[in-house]
Design an enzyme around this catalytic site. Structure first.
Site, PDB file in Angstrom:
ATOM      1  N   CYS A  83      51.092  26.109  35.940  1.00  0.00           N
ATOM      2  CA  CYS A  83      52.326  25.381  35.633  1.00  0.00           C
ATOM      3  C   CYS A  83      52.866  24.639  36.869  1.00  0.00           C
ATOM      4  O   CYS A  83      52.269  23.648  37.265  1.00  0.00           O
ATOM      5  CB  CYS A  83      53.337  26.319  34.994  1.00  0.00           C
ATOM      6  N   HIS A 175      50.939  29.826  31.276  1.00  0.00           N
ATOM      7  CA  HIS A 175      51.144  30.997  32.147  1.00  0.00           C
ATOM      8  C   HIS A 175      50.264  32.171  31.720  1.00  0.00           C
ATOM      9  O   HIS A 175      50.735  33.062  31.002  1.00  0.00           O
ATOM     10  CB  HIS A 175      52.602  31.445  32.077  1.00  0.00           C
ATOM     11  N   GLU A 177      49.484  34.721  33.258  1.00  0.00           N
ATOM     12  CA  GLU A 177      49.982  35.992  33.804  1.00  0.00           C
ATOM     13  C   GLU A 177      51.046  36.624  32.904  1.00  0.00           C
ATOM     14  O   GLU A 177      51.448  37.757  33.127  1.00  0.00           O
ATOM     15  CB  GLU A 177      50.541  35.781  35.226  1.00  0.00           C
TER      16      GLU A 177
HETATM   17  N1  GLN Z   1      59.133  22.365  35.093  1.00  0.00           N
HETATM   18  C1  GLN Z   1      58.642  23.030  36.270  1.00  0.00           C
HETATM   19  C2  GLN Z   1      58.327  22.047  37.372  1.00  0.00           C
HETATM   20  O1  GLN Z   1      58.336  20.875  37.187  1.00  0.00           O
HETATM   21  C3  GLN Z   1      57.423  23.859  35.952  1.00  0.00           C
HETATM   22  C4  GLN Z   1      57.774  24.982  35.019  1.00  0.00           C
HETATM   23  C5  GLN Z   1      56.964  26.222  35.209  1.00  0.00           C
HETATM   24  O2  GLN Z   1      56.282  26.419  36.209  1.00  0.00           O
HETATM   25  N2  GLN Z   1      57.078  27.120  34.271  1.00  0.00           N
HETATM   26  O3  GLN Z   1      58.051  22.447  38.448  1.00  0.00           O
END
Ligand code: GLN
Length: 194
Positions: A83, A175, A177
């Protein structure tokens, strides 16, 4: 597992690094939190967790962590971004453009599922890794909008690439994890012995 090896590093500036540690405990893999660039010396690979990429970038600027991660990756050490971690690894960041490490040839759009879908659990397919659907948790997740020629798409969800790999770099927009499913972490750990 991991006999005689250095532990796996988990970048621990901000975000859900503790859940990656819990997952590695679950699969009996030694880990070490990485808060400072010099600590990369002591780890065999690096997990960059989800969180807020803009916050992590502020820290990168103070510590030169970005340059240290690039050196680490240039030595062939495996790096896995989830992410926000995937956003930091990308070659191109959209919505809005921001600093990035450029270690994987993808364009990634931040917060791309829109406000109405702040977070969701969906089923995706990773045919080379798992012979069943994989539960994927998306939290203010990005969408990969372009995949370079040398990038392999290992996972898709609703037609979109969500798990991609280029050499020693692995990136997921979800994610892994946050579920009980160890598949993706186990796949990353296999890269340590490549
Ligand atoms: N929206 C976040 C970002 O731009 C990422 C979200 C996340 O890691 N769950 O960094």
């Amino acid at each position: 597992m991991n006999n005689g090896r250095k532990p796996v590093g988990i970048l621990a500036i901000q975000g859900d690094f503790a859940m990656h540690a819990k997952m590695l405990d679950h699969i009996a893999t030694p880990w070490k939190l990485v808060k400072h660039a010099a600590e990369l010396e002591g780890v065999s690979g690096l997990i960059m967790p989800g969180g807020e990429s803009t916050t992590m970038l502020k820290f990168f600027a103070n510590e030169d962590m970005g340059a240290a991660i690039k050196d680490f990756a240039a030595k062939g050490k495996p790096v896995f971004g989830t992410c926000a971690g995937a956003i930091l690894l990308a070659k191109e960041v959209l919505n809005p453009p921001q600093e990035k490490l450029g270690l994987i040839d993808i364009a990634i759009e931040r917060n791309a599922y829109g406000r109405q879908v702040d977070s969701s659990v969906r089923l995706g397919e990773c045919p080379e890794i798992a012979d069943r659907s994989v539960e994927m948790v998306f939290i203010r997740a990005p969408i990969i909008r372009r995949v370079g020629e040398s990038v392999r798409v290992l996972g898709r969800c609703e037609g979109l690439p969500v798990l991609v790999e280029q050499g020693n770099i692995l990136a997921a927009t979800f994610h892994p994890e946050l579920t009980e499913d160890e598949t993706i972490h186990r796949y990353f750990l296999r890269k340590l012995s490549d």
